[in-house]
Design an enzyme around this catalytic site. Structure first.
Site, PDB file in Angstrom:
ATOM      1  N   SER A 408      80.616  51.229  46.312  1.00 25.63           N
ATOM      2  CA  SER A 408      79.316  51.157  46.982  1.00 25.63           C
ATOM      3  C   SER A 408      78.152  51.310  46.011  1.00 25.63           C
ATOM      4  O   SER A 408      77.038  50.900  46.322  1.00 25.63           O
ATOM      5  CB  SER A 408      79.214  52.267  48.040  1.00 25.63           C
ATOM      6  OG  SER A 408      80.236  52.163  48.996  1.00 25.63           O
ATOM      7  N   HIS A 429      81.862  44.468  48.415  1.00 27.89           N
ATOM      8  CA  HIS A 429      81.409  45.697  49.059  1.00 27.89           C
ATOM      9  C   HIS A 429      81.425  45.508  50.569  1.00 27.89           C
ATOM     10  O   HIS A 429      80.509  44.921  51.147  1.00 27.89           O
ATOM     11  CB  HIS A 429      80.010  46.078  48.570  1.00 27.89           C
ATOM     12  CG  HIS A 429      79.480  47.331  49.194  1.00 27.89           C
ATOM     13  ND1 HIS A 429      78.136  47.547  49.374  1.00 27.89           N
ATOM     14  CD2 HIS A 429      80.116  48.422  49.697  1.00 27.89           C
ATOM     15  CE1 HIS A 429      77.969  48.718  49.958  1.00 27.89           C
ATOM     16  NE2 HIS A 429      79.155  49.265  50.162  1.00 27.89           N
ATOM     17  N   GLU A 441      78.740  42.472  50.649  1.00 27.43           N
ATOM     18  CA  GLU A 441      77.967  42.182  49.438  1.00 27.43           C
ATOM     19  C   GLU A 441      78.956  41.715  48.370  1.00 27.43           C
ATOM     20  O   GLU A 441      79.856  42.465  47.974  1.00 27.43           O
ATOM     21  CB  GLU A 441      77.222  43.425  48.956  1.00 27.43           C
ATOM     22  CG  GLU A 441      75.992  43.763  49.758  1.00 27.43           C
ATOM     23  CD  GLU A 441      75.254  44.974  49.195  1.00 27.43           C
ATOM     24  OE1 GLU A 441      74.023  44.921  49.074  1.00 27.43           O
ATOM     25  OE2 GLU A 441      75.922  45.998  48.893  1.00 27.43           O
ATOM     26  N   ASN A 479      72.398  49.649  49.573  1.00 28.53           N
ATOM     27  CA  ASN A 479      72.367  51.097  49.341  1.00 28.53           C
ATOM     28  C   ASN A 479      71.224  51.521  48.436  1.00 28.53           C
ATOM     29  O   ASN A 479      70.750  52.654  48.529  1.00 28.53           O
ATOM     30  CB  ASN A 479      73.704  51.569  48.778  1.00 28.53           C
ATOM     31  CG  ASN A 479      74.760  51.703  49.860  1.00 28.53           C
ATOM     32  OD1 ASN A 479      74.440  51.816  51.044  1.00 28.53           O
ATOM     33  ND2 ASN A 479      76.023  51.669  49.471  1.00 28.53           N
TER      34      ASN A 479
END
Length: 696
Positions: A408, A429, A441, A479
């Site tokens: 992540s 991801h 992702e 993130n």
């Protein structure tokens, strides 16, 4: 007629064929050709009946949304549909592939419908912030009854041919659309004048006569108020089918449709619709093709590993799930089994299908068990040394496989250097829960090869995901921006807001949950451990954890929770802790309005998005929107954070960030250079230059 619509005779049956690949969308030329073809056969004494069919892989799969936002071109679809329904010769729709949106509305106006097995029929307009606008809400209840019609319109979910036959949407399931439809049309022509759908009222009679039946329909099917405009409009249109004369119901539906079509929410949905398709496009050298992995492996059987393995099996790809801990492996396997067993119990999957998927899942406790896999997804704990060790070992076990990591935050370039073939390393991801969340992702590392990047994007789509290609940085796109929002939550709590203020502002904006409730759900200790490992601190969140308030699992976090309940309740103890912390740090508290809270949380995220764009971590602003809508719950009807900012106007965004920076003294609140440049030019993020995320 036009080049896109042809008409030929099969003895006494006119066969009208729409041929507008790839999905036979109802562009203006198609509408004109269909209307002309219907008119041409009306006075032909040698034509007893008409069949409408489509060439290619599907019946009409909907409108041409590229025409939205432009001056309407005649003939409009309602006029074409009226001509079909008022045909003096019986008209049979021959359905295959998908009949969606305007395509199904044409079929509803035909006097009969036949379909081949596997055909799917639906009215998905709600997913674009719209409702059917050419009679779908008025004719569908007359054929399938109000209960099924409410369900189809308000969810947008299609039904299959077998369900359609049982519900009365189609008259027969046939082996061959054209030949069988012609034979069917010839048969019905012998039974006299056609019966129009509009005149079939037996299935709506009870709901039309009894207000309590209509109220029950609305209570059963209408979603809770969540800021979307289309669901209430759909309910109003469907109720009009039950309470108004047909022509008045059509007029009501059309007015509601036009209002939505010309409104901000549908524009946002259409932006996302186009953005999701653009996000998967790659700038690759000529001749590069994606691999099609026939076997996969997942390393790690925790929440993410088990979820990713489930995705592979769901897609029909044999997968080996490996974990060095037999206990963890057993828990992961049981999680997968329970997921599928739950689907069987709910009628979403057959037992035979569950058994088939279980047969695709193998397990092992040694890395050597991934041998023979063509793609390996590492989903181990978020520690660099662990991941590097795994990738170094994989070199000798699967020397030709694509190696993906589900990290992540961590530096994928660093992970890739643990192998002798960094060109075969890519990030995938996934988001939790992996079987449910659509976003992936696809992280292009510095040396990722074009073939591997193409394979990763293709694989994500095979798994039913929405892939977005991003570059390497801490937290990638989603993130990285989430971290900014989390920081702003802390600042607001210290400055005067309470958890219920923050969550109320964001749920009022359209998020399903606020950030404090989300933290309680996932567990506050997860981020706490990460901060401690990095030597960082979040004063409010860390003090909550130090007090044993870890979220829902302890019954106390930002909120308190009654036993057995997930409803967040404000807690005076938390307010006292927050106020005491502000005083201890010398921070003067003040009240914040909901609008201020939204700005203080989201505008810094937009600012970070501008930096992400200028660094080339994301290819386009719309990619950021796709990530935040599909992975983080940003309300789709607002289009995503960058689209929302464009609608506000970047000059306004720049000025508000400047004011926030002046109040907080925080350098990161100052408007990013790209944002300043675009605002000065009167442009938006959609106009930003593209540094590009391309393969090596």
């Amino acid at each position: 007629m036009t080049d896109l619509v042809g008409c030929r005779r099969d003895r006494d049956v006119a066969v009208i064929t729409i041929d507008n690949p790839p999905v036979n969308a109802l562009k203006a030329e198609v509408r004109a050709g269909l209307m002309a073809a219907i008119a041409a056969v009306q006075d032909d004494p040698d034509v007893a009946a008409v069949v409408i069919r489509c060439a290619g892989r599907t019946f009409v799969a909907g409108a041409d949304i590229s025409e939205f936002g432009k001056p309407p071109l005649a003939p409009l679809l309602p006029d074409v549909i009226r001509a079909v329904e008022e045909s003096r010769k019986p008209v049979v729709a021959a359905l295959h592939g998908t009949a969606l949106g305007g395509g199904l509305e044409i079929a509803l106006a035909c006097h009969h419908r036949v379909a081949v097995p596997g055909t799917r029929m639906g009215l998905p307009e709600i997913r674009l912030g719209l409702i059917p606008g050419s009679g779908g809400t008025q004719r569908l209840p007359r054929l399938v009854g109000p209960d099924r019609a409410f369900a189809m319109v308000l969810t947008g979910d299609p039904i299959d041919a077998e369900t359609a036959l049982a519900e009365g949407l189609v008259d027969a399931i046939v082996a061959d659309t054209e030949a069988a439809a012609v034979a069917f049309a010839r048969t019905v022509a012998a039974h006299g004048a056609p019966v129009r759908t509009r005149d079939r009222t037996e299935k709506i009679a009870e709901a039309a006569a009894k207000p309590e039946t209509r109220e029950a329909l609305v209570a059963r099917h209408a979603p809770k108020a969540d800021g979307r405009e289309a669901p209430p409009a759909a309910v109003a249109a469907l109720c009009a089918a039950l309470t108004l004369p047909f022509d008045e119901g059509l007029a009501r539906e059309r007015a509601l449709f036009v209002s939505l079509r010309d409104g901000d929410q549908s524009a946002a949905y259409r932006h996302l619709f186009a953005a999701e398709r653009e996000a998967a496009r790659l700038d690759l050298p000529a001749g590069v093709a994606a691999r099609k992995p026939a076997r996969a492996a997942v390393i790690g059987a925790g929440t993410m590993g088990a979820g990713i393995a489930t995705c592979f099996a769901n897609a029909g790809i044999p997968v080996t799930m490996v974990d060095v801990s037999p206990e963890s492996l057993a828990r992961g396997s049981e999680t997968i089994r329970k997921t599928w067993a739950g689907a069987v119990a709910r009628g979403k999957m057959t037992q035979a299908e569950m058994d088939r998927r279980l047969g695709l899942l193998a397990t092992g406790t040694a890395l050597a068990d991934v041998a023979g896999s063509e793609v390996v997804v590492e989903a181990a704990i978020e520690e660099m040394t662990v991941k590097r060790d795994i990738f170094a070992t994989l070199d000798t076990i699967v020397p030709d496989a694509v190696l993906a990591t589900n990290t992540s935050y961590l530096d994928i370039d660093d992970i890739a250097q643990a192998t002798t073939r960094p060109r075969q390393v890519v990030g995938l991801h996934f988001f939790s829960p992996a079987p449910v969340m659509k976003l992936v992702e696809v992280v292009r590392a510095r040396e990722t090869s074009p073939e591997v990047l193409a394979t990763a994007v293709s694989l994500a789509r095979t798994l039913g995901k929405t892939p977005v290609v991003v570059g390497v940085c801490h937290g990638f796109v989603g993130n990285r921006m989430l971290r900014v929002r989390s920081t702003e939550v802390e600042r607001l709590l210290l400055a005067g807001a309470l958890p219920q203020d923050i969550d109320g502002a964001l749920t009022g904006f359209g998020f399903a949950m606020g950030p404090c409730a989300v933290g309680d759900l996932s567990g506050l200790d997860i981020a706490w451990r990460m901060r401690k490992a990095q030597g960082a601190r979040a004063e409010i969140a860390d003090r909550l954890c130090e007090a044993g308030r870890l979220g829902q699992k302890t019954g106390r976090g930002y909120f308190r929770y009654e036993p057995g309940s997930r409803t967040p309740l404000p807690d005076p103890e938390v307010e006292a802790l927050i106020v005491a912390t502000s005083q201890a740090l010398g921070v003067a508290r003040r009240r914040f309005s909901a609008d201020e809270i939204v700005e203080r949380l989201l505008l810094p995220m937009v600012n970070e998005g501008a930096r992400i764009l200028s660094e080339g971590i994301a290819q386009r602003a719309a990619d950021i929107d796709v990530i935040w809508v599909n992975g983080y719950g940003f309300p789709a009807y607002r289009g995503g954070p960058m689209y929302w900012a464009d609608r506000l106007g970047l000059a306004h965004v720049r000025d508000r960030l400047t004011a926030i920076a002046a109040e907080t003294g925080e350098p990161s609140h100052a408007p990013a250079p790209l944002l300043v440049d675009l605002a000065r030019a009167g442009a938006g993020f959609a106009d930003a230059p593209r540094p590009g995320v391309t393969a090596n």
